[in-house]
Write an enzyme that holds these catalytic residues in place. Structure first.
Site, PDB file in Angstrom:
ATOM      1  N   TYR A   1       0.937  -1.149   0.069  1.00 58.13           N
ATOM      2  CA  TYR A   1      -0.040   0.060   0.141  1.00 58.13           C
ATOM      3  C   TYR A   1       0.924   1.382  -0.008  1.00 58.13           C
ATOM      4  O   TYR A   1       1.973   1.234   0.764  1.00 58.13           O
ATOM      5  CB  TYR A   1      -1.060   0.073   1.149  1.00 58.13           C
ATOM      6  CG  TYR A   1      -1.675   1.256   1.360  1.00 58.13           C
ATOM      7  CD1 TYR A   1      -2.883   1.265   0.765  1.00 58.13           C
ATOM      8  CD2 TYR A   1      -1.218   2.367   2.073  1.00 58.13           C
ATOM      9  CE1 TYR A   1      -3.818   2.621   0.838  1.00 58.13           C
ATOM     10  CE2 TYR A   1      -1.866   3.482   2.254  1.00 58.13           C
ATOM     11  CZ  TYR A   1      -3.234   3.485   1.618  1.00 58.13           C
ATOM     12  OH  TYR A   1      -4.033   4.932   1.826  1.00 58.13           O
TER      13      TYR A   1
ATOM     14  N   GLU B   1      -3.082   7.503  -4.424  1.00 60.97           N
ATOM     15  CA  GLU B   1      -3.200   6.409  -3.492  1.00 60.97           C
ATOM     16  C   GLU B   1      -3.055   5.282  -4.434  1.00 60.97           C
ATOM     17  O   GLU B   1      -3.591   5.101  -5.551  1.00 60.97           O
ATOM     18  CB  GLU B   1      -4.392   6.192  -2.692  1.00 60.97           C
ATOM     19  CG  GLU B   1      -4.445   4.894  -1.954  1.00 60.97           C
ATOM     20  CD  GLU B   1      -5.839   4.891  -1.282  1.00 60.97           C
ATOM     21  OE1 GLU B   1      -5.767   5.086  -0.015  1.00 60.97           O
ATOM     22  OE2 GLU B   1      -6.751   4.495  -1.800  1.00 60.97           O
TER      23      GLU B   1
END
Length: 371
Positions: free
Chosen positions: A101, A182
């Protein structure tokens, strides 16, 4: 402006960030053609501006062109949390060796920038942040100094090859005037590549004049439709639709609805000088949400007068035809008596008037069947 995944990946490609090969389709036939051109197993991904696609069935795999057409047919038109999938991204299926992530964002709490990284990524990242906070590192970023991707990758336990990708993600953040960049998951493959398998980008509308960003799609979700009408609307996951005037009053109303035992379906602020037309548009948007089982209109008249709100409610009910879901209205303040009289004279069976905020919230929660 929030981008669709395929638009985010267009920006990633511009800045040299590896992404899977693929294309966008709005019909099953187009999906079949893209899959044929790729000539590998593919993934069909609903293009909606919300999370939870995978759990909702909006991400599907296909072994070849015929399967891609079938899966695209299933996904196109799917409703995911009030967002309709008008297009799908057809991409080569990339098998991850590990999922990570990575995100850069504007941190409003500190008034600066923040890097958020984890060696573990995927659909359960929100749960991970709660169950194992140490697995998600947060690093303040000095905008003048920038980032050292290699240092960030090492600190988070990401593979060495992720360092260059992090540098380029920060480049997207700065060069494109983004509020959020993101990637979840950022994957490493068995052959050592690091690839952005997904992408979420939010751009600062105030900087639009100096960019050639991807053009927004026609309004498809409730939030898009509300924005096109100048309404401040956020979709939530409850069953009580909420309309108020002023962000503070709307936030308080959400709390009161929750205390009454139900969950709000949205945040909708019609503003301090709303006209009858704006009120009507707001009610129409909320009643377009299939999750809404009751509506609470909570208005304290000031610049927005209660008679204008009442006129907007009556106008909307006339234009919408048969409305069966109950609408609980609490009017107070400027021209409240006139507004109440307008609603009483209209005698619409869906409308119930309650004089207090707590009473109105309690009735709306009861009529929705609770949470």
């Amino acid at each position: 402006m929030d981008l669709f995944e395929y638009q985010a990946k267009e920006l990633f490609r511009r800045h040299g960030i590896p992404v899977p090969a693929g294309g966008v389709a709005v019909t099953a036939t187009q999906a079949q053609e893209i899959a044929a051109s790729l000539n590998v197993p593919v993934v069909i991904k609903a293009q909606v501006k919300t999370g939870g696609r995978g759990k909702a069935g909006g991400i599907r795999t296909a072994a070849g062109p015929a399967g891609a057409a079938d899966e695209a047919e299933r996904v196109l038109g799917m409703d995911i949390k009030g967002h309709i999938a008008r297009a799908v991204l057809v991409e080569e299926a990339t098998v991850p060796f590990e999922e990570h992530y990575a995100a850069f964002l504007v941190d409003r709490a500190s008034g600066g920038f923040l890097a958020m990284l984890s060696a573990q990524g995927g659909m359960e990242i929100e749960e991970l942040a709660v169950s194992d906070p140490g697995a998600l590192i947060r690093v303040p970023v000095d905008p003048e100094a920038g980032v050292d991707g290699a240092v960030l990758a090492a600190a988070a336990g990401l593979p060495e090859a992720a360092g260059e990708v992090l540098d380029r993600l920060w480049e997207v953040m700065v060069a494109e005037d983004a509020l959020l960049v993101e990637v979840n998951p950022l994957i490493s493959t068995a052959d050592g590549r690091v690839v952005a398998l997904d992408g979420k980008v939010s751009l600062d509308d105030n900087a639009a004049f100096r960019h050639s960003w991807p053009q927004p799609e026609p309004a498809s979700s409730l939030e898009d439709r509300a924005r096109s009408r100048g309404l401040n609307y956020v979709k939530l996951e409850g069953s009580v639709g909420v309309i108020g005037n002023g962000a503070g009053l709307v936030m308080s109303t959400l709390d009161v609805v929750a205390l009454a035992g139900a969950a709000p379906a949205n945040f909708l602020d019609i503003g301090g000088g709303a006209s009858a037309r704006i009120m009507a548009d707001g009610l129409e948007i909320i009643l377009s949400d299939p999750d809404v089982r009751s509506v609470l209109v909570n208005v304290f008249g000031g610049i927005t007068t209660c008679d204008a709100v009442a006129t907007g409610i009556v106008t909307a009910l006339h234009s919408l035809g048969e409305v069966t879901r109950p609408i609980v209205v609490r009017l107070d303040g400027n021209n409240a008596e006139v507004g109440r009289r307008i609603l009483s004279d209209a005698r619409h069976p869906a409308v119930r008037q309650v004089p207090t905020m707590d009473g109105a919230a309690s009735l709306a929660a009861s009529l929705s069947g609770g949470s």
